[in-house]
Design an enzyme around this catalytic site. Structure first.
Site, PDB file in Angstrom:
ATOM      1  N   ASP A 197      34.030  21.809 -14.381  1.00 26.93           N
ATOM      2  CA  ASP A 197      34.040  22.432 -15.709  1.00 26.93           C
ATOM      3  C   ASP A 197      32.689  23.105 -15.944  1.00 26.93           C
ATOM      4  O   ASP A 197      31.841  23.144 -15.065  1.00 26.93           O
ATOM      5  CB  ASP A 197      34.326  21.376 -16.788  1.00 26.93           C
ATOM      6  N   HIS A 510      39.123  20.759  -7.721  1.00 27.82           N
ATOM      7  CA  HIS A 510      39.261  21.041  -9.158  1.00 27.82           C
ATOM      8  C   HIS A 510      37.946  21.674  -9.610  1.00 27.82           C
ATOM      9  O   HIS A 510      37.005  20.982 -10.015  1.00 27.82           O
ATOM     10  CB  HIS A 510      39.534  19.747  -9.927  1.00 27.82           C
ATOM     11  N   ASP A 549      44.520  16.699  -2.249  1.00 25.77           N
ATOM     12  CA  ASP A 549      43.752  17.949  -2.205  1.00 25.77           C
ATOM     13  C   ASP A 549      44.494  19.030  -2.994  1.00 25.77           C
ATOM     14  O   ASP A 549      44.949  20.023  -2.444  1.00 25.77           O
ATOM     15  CB  ASP A 549      43.528  18.365  -0.749  1.00 25.77           C
ATOM     16  N   GLU A 558      37.633  16.593  -7.889  1.00 28.35           N
ATOM     17  CA  GLU A 558      36.627  17.369  -8.608  1.00 28.35           C
ATOM     18  C   GLU A 558      35.229  16.975  -8.116  1.00 28.35           C
ATOM     19  O   GLU A 558      34.942  15.795  -7.951  1.00 28.35           O
ATOM     20  CB  GLU A 558      36.722  17.105 -10.118  1.00 28.35           C
TER      21      GLU A 558
END
Ligand SMILES: [Ca+2]
Ligand SMILES: [Ca+2]
Length: 577
Positions: A197, A510, A549, A558
């Site tokens: 993120d 991610h 994955d 992530e």
């Protein structure tokens, strides 16, 4: 190596020989599903080298009792067998994977080159190298921070990673406090995107910066100016310190005038899988906490001593920030509020105990200043209760304080020092015992694979190296090395958990920039197996197989800046050999 229970019906006492009786074809059939596992990046000529033949639960039953597999190492370019030996086993990895394992130690092979490991009549490994491979791991892992930089355009010719200037308005104060009205803009650009993120967190930034500083301080020979191909390469400062400074400068911007430090900077909504410059929502500076204030103080105090030879003004600035943070802490009890509404678009990182963080800050401030006030605080904690000694994490980074007190605090209290040393040695002993019970050498038993298990494995490797530094023990160093082997391929999924490294790395991490751009960011350690799914990507309690994955699986796939930190540390140890 790992002590393992012998498999029930199979004999583990076969004397030598290649055990070629019986049809090779039949054996090959039996070995369908078996795999030969190696560190997919490879091995240093001078370090231990292990290959593991793994048979998943249920697939070992047909193996003829007494069968002893033969491992060959062949040169990749011409197929020449350069090493051959009998594999030890079988043993059953009862407490971690349930797999039946054979292993071979080919440490005696030291010639640099590219190789494949193959079992006669059985599987072949992917290609791997013998050479200065840990430098390659260190390079990729350390350089990934540059590719996570926020508030700057990235156009990297080495990896192809690029994005335009992002998050250049960071950020706006979320709630009124004694210094700023809600909505005030603070200059808090910079720092690192925390993970997949775009949030920025003092909690993880400080602990990450500290571990990178510690890696440099313990293993300076593994680092150099020009090493990481940064914009700051060629400035006379080791590149790892330039990269750490990027994080530390952002921490300065997150400090309030009274010394307290804000917790995080993020938007109110999680961005979609978009590029950072497309994340144009207003982003907020969230309220202060004392754990963040203490963690930043500790990281700044470390920076004050480690940057002093390179940039005295920066070192002084870091020390001033650390002392100001401490003054706030000295006047304040715990402030650890994480209201649910603060987590609508960012992670909580809800560390609810600041005693371990204050302990660490006191140690680092005492080491750099020698002032009695800081030692008095440590001595008081020694009387009333020291924080737990545990693998370094954003929840409890006290191990850094333990280690720095005993290695850098020559004028300390001998009785306190002895207690801290004892806990460091006990901590390593405990990790080593778990390692010995694990077929794959990962010191995490079944049922204990939590979010970020790969980081935990490496952080435990760091504890082993701390103890090894105090009282050298080759078996601890070897167990630390096993953590690199584990995250780079010696695991039940034959997975390298570091993007861009090895033959089977994560391909769908991610990670918003990777997803949106289609360009891999190399050198990122993903969280790894997790017993506790939050998405549909995995089933619960799959132990070291609980990994997928796929992009959606943020709970296993992530990366995060604090995952990479112990990877850099352990890789730096072996890169400095
Ligand atoms: Ca440099
Ligand atoms: Ca804490």
């Amino acid at each position: 190596m790992a002590l393992l229970a012998p498999v029930g019906l199979l004999s583990s006492t076969m004397g030598g020989g290649l055990a070629l009786a019986g049809s090779v074809q039949t054996r090959h059939d039996l070995l369908q599903g078996a795999q030969i596992l190696v560190n997919q990046v490879g091995y240093h000529p001078a370090t231990p080298k292990q290959a593991v033949l793994a048979l998943a639960p249920g697939t070992a039953a047909g193996i003829r009792p007494g069968w002893t597999p033969t491992l060959q190492i062949v040169r990749a370019d011409d197929g020449q067998v350069v090493w051959e030996g009998t594999m030890a086993g079988p043993s059953e990895d009862r407490l971690v994977s349930g797999d039946t394992l054979y292993r071979a130690d080919f440490t005696s092979l030291t010639a640099p080159g590219r190789y494949v490991a193959q079992v006669v009549g059985g599987p072949r490994s992917p290609e791997f190298a013998i050479g200065p491979v840990y430098r390659d791991v260190l390079y990729a892992a350390a350089r990934s921070y540059y590719l996570q930089r926020c508030g700057v355009a990235i156009d990297d010719p080495i990896t192809g990673v690029s994005h335009a200037l992002d998050h250049h308005e960071d950020g706006y104060v979320l709630v009124d406090d004694p210094f700023y009205r809600a909505g005030t803009r603070l200059e808090a650009t910079g720092g690192w995107h925390d993970a997949g993120d775009y949030g920025k967190y003092v909690t993880t930034t400080a602990v990450t910066a500290a571990q990178l500083l510690k890696a440099y301080e313990l293993y300076p020979q593994a680092f150099a100016d020009g090493q990481l191909h940064l914009p700051e390469s060629g400035n006379g400062v080791p590149d790892i310190l330039d990269e750490v400074r990027w994080g530390l400068e952002w921490l300065f911007r997150m400090q309030r005038p009274d010394g307290a430090v804000y917790h995080k900077l993020a938007g109110l909504r999680w961005p979609g899988m978009i590029r950072p410059e497309q994340d144009v929502q207003r982003r907020y500076v969230y309220r202060i906490t004392t754990q963040d204030t203490a963690k930043a103080a500790a990281a700044w105090a470390m920076a004050a001593r480690i940057f002093a030879p390179f940039d005295a003004a920066f070192a002084r600035k870091a020390l001033a920030a650390a002392e100001q943070a401490w003054r706030f802490l000295a006047a304040s009890g715990p402030i650890l509020d994480y209201p649910a509404e603060d987590n609508s678009g960012s992670g909580p990182y809800d560390d609810r105990d600041d005693a371990d963080d204050r302990f660490w800050a006191a140690v680092e401030l005492w080491v750099v200043t020698g002032r009695a006030e800081y030692h008095d605080y440590i001595a008081r904690m020694a009387r009333t209760g020291l924080p737990a000694y545990a693998p370094v994490s954003w929840v409890n980074p006290a191990a850094l304080g333990y280690f720095d007190y005993v290695t850098l605090g020559q004028k300390g209290d001998p009785a306190i020092r002895a207690r801290l040393v004892q806990r460091i040695l006990e901590g390593a002993r405990s990790v080593f015992q778990t390692y010995e019970q694990s077929g794959y050498g990962v010191p995490i038993l079944a049922g204990s694979f939590h979010w970020g298990s790969n980081k935990e494995a490496l952080a435990k490797g760091m504890l082993l190296l701390f103890a090894h530094h105090l009282e050298p023990r080759p078996e601890y160093e070897r167990a630390a090395l096993a953590q690199l082997d584990y995250v780079l391929g010696v695991n039940p999924l034959a997975k390298s958990y570091v993007t861009g490294l090895g033959s089977n790395p994560p391909r769908n991490p991610h990670h918003r920039l990777v997803k949106a751009s289609g360009v891999m960011v190399p050198g990122l350690l993903v969280g790894g197996p997790n017993d506790h799914p939050q998405t549909k990507a995995i089933r619960p309690h799959m132990g070291p197989r609980g990994y997928a994955d796929v992009t959606d699986s943020y709970e296993t796939n992530e990366p995060a800046i604090d995952y990479n930190a112990p990877l850099v540390f352990v890789a730096a140890h072996f890169a400095s050999l």
